[in-house]
Design an enzyme around this catalytic site. Structure first.
Site, PDB file in Angstrom:
ATOM      1  CG  HIS A 192      -0.164   0.138   2.534  1.00 19.47           C
ATOM      2  ND1 HIS A 192       0.475  -0.929   3.105  1.00 19.47           N
ATOM      3  CD2 HIS A 192       0.042   1.191   3.365  1.00 19.47           C
ATOM      4  CE1 HIS A 192       1.037  -0.553   4.235  1.00 19.47           C
ATOM      5  NE2 HIS A 192       0.811   0.739   4.420  1.00 19.47           N
ATOM      6  CG  ASP A 195       1.455   5.052   4.854  1.00 16.91           C
ATOM      7  OD1 ASP A 195       1.097   3.889   5.073  1.00 16.91           O
ATOM      8  OD2 ASP A 195       2.599   5.482   5.125  1.00 16.91           O
ATOM      9  CG  HIS A 252       5.020   1.210   3.024  1.00 20.56           C
ATOM     10  ND1 HIS A 252       4.477   2.360   2.487  1.00 20.56           N
ATOM     11  CD2 HIS A 252       4.398   1.029   4.204  1.00 20.56           C
ATOM     12  CE1 HIS A 252       3.580   2.855   3.317  1.00 20.56           C
ATOM     13  NE2 HIS A 252       3.495   2.061   4.376  1.00 20.56           N
ATOM     14  NE  ARG A 273       2.052   6.641   9.594  1.00 16.20           N
ATOM     15  CZ  ARG A 273       1.106   6.110   8.815  1.00 16.20           C
ATOM     16  NH1 ARG A 273       1.120   4.815   8.535  1.00 16.20           N
ATOM     17  NH2 ARG A 273       0.148   6.857   8.325  1.00 16.20           N
TER      18      ARG A 273
END
Ligand SMILES: [Fe+2]
Length: 325
Positions: free
Chosen positions: A116, A118, A271, A286
């Site tokens: 995907h 993000d 990723h 993150r």
């Protein structure tokens, strides 16, 4: 795979800008940046060099950066506004922009072992994501795989590039639905999220707003279907396009060490977080940087489609020495 001469092969592996060193680590994406200290605010020239390196290399990695959550957020804010993920576990009221992934024997990883980019369920998906490893990491495993979706687009045949130009796909928050239970309260909550995050149409081929490169912009985590196609046609086409991220030539496998920071250009990469480490611990933080509108390419005019993007130089055998008998 469509054999083309890769322009990045001709670039120098190591370059220096504003006192920092950028070492290319993958052919199609990935570079390690050294000579910076992310504990402190960066001088403007170094920041500009990092911003340019992000677009050029699509994935940049910083080693040995033992920084605080606050410094991570401050570094992210240099690139733009930080966004709050509607579903991911975060730090709460004090820092909702800080996502904390804490996976261990009681909390198996959830839902990131799918290719995907993000948050493409948003109208304006993030421009970049920064992921920081703490010192709690698996002894083995827990790598993150990346794929250059600009290289993946370049690798499609001219016919396929022409065919998908101008198409749009439907992106949806579908992977997060299982987070909601069956109680009336949960179903109401889910309904509210569905109203806040309705399905979005994004171009199948987007243009990177800085580099101008074309990028294949569909992913198996959020993309439901191609707009305007029969379901069977859409499924067959998406299967073919999703497969591009699986081709090793377009990938880079990142190995985490304590205090490694990875930042990816979410407009040009996908990723996959490899889920092979449970029940070992993997604690990560993150932050996500707000993106802008997604611009696509127009429907291709068959008469003006170029014959080949990269023409092999004279004398280069693009068939690896294989000749028909
Ligand atoms: Fe992700």
């Amino acid at each position: 795979m469509n054999p083309r001469v890769n322009p990045s092969v001709a670039r120098p592996v190591v370059s220096q800008r504003a006192g920092i060193t950028i070492r290319r680590t993958g052919v199609n994406l990935g570079a390690e940046i050294s000579g910076v200290d992310l504990r402190h605010p960066l001088p403007d020239a170094q920041f500009a060099a990092i911003e340019a390196a992000l677009v050029e290399n699509e994935l940049i990695i910083f080693r040995d950066q033992d920084i605080t959550s606050e410094a991570l957020m401050a570094f992210g804010r240099r690139f733009g506004e930080l966004t709050v993920h509607p579903f991911a576990p975060n730090e709460g009221k004090n820092a909702p922009e800080l996502i904390k992934f804490r996976n261990d024997e009681t909390t198996p990883p959830f839902g990131t072992d799918v290719w995907h980019s993000d948050e493409t369920f948003r109208a304006e998906p993030p421009m970049a994501t920064i992921l920081r490893a703490t010192d709690e990491l698996p002894a083995v495993g827990g790598d993150t795989m990346f794929a250059s979706m600009s290289a993946a687009y370049d690798g499609l045949s001219d016919r396929m590039q022409q065919y998908i130009s101008g198409l749009h796909a439907i992106h949806d928050m579908k992977p997060f639905r299982p987070l909601f239970g069956q109680s009336l309260e949960d179903r109401k909550k889910l309904q509210q999220f569905e109203l806040m995050y309705p399905p979005q149409l994004h171009p199948v081929v987007r243009i990177h707003p800085v580099s101008g490169r074309k990028v294949l912009f569909v992913n198996p985590q959020f993309t439901l279907a191609i707009d305007g196609m029969e379901e069977r046609e859409s499924r067959a086409l998406l299967d073919t396009l999703f497969h591009q991220a699986l081709i090793p030539e377009y990938q880079f496998r990142h190995r985490w060490e304590p205090h490694t920071i990875a930042m990816w250009d979410n407009r040009s990469t996908q990723h996959y977080a490899v889920h092979d480490y449970y029940p070992q611990r993997r604690y990560m933080e993150r932050v996500t940087i707000k993106g802008g509108p997604v611009t696509g390419v127009p429907r291709a005019d068959p008469a003006s489609v170029r014959r080949a993007k990269y023409v092999a130089p004279e004398g280069v055998d693009t068939h690896g020495g294989h000749k028909p008998h």
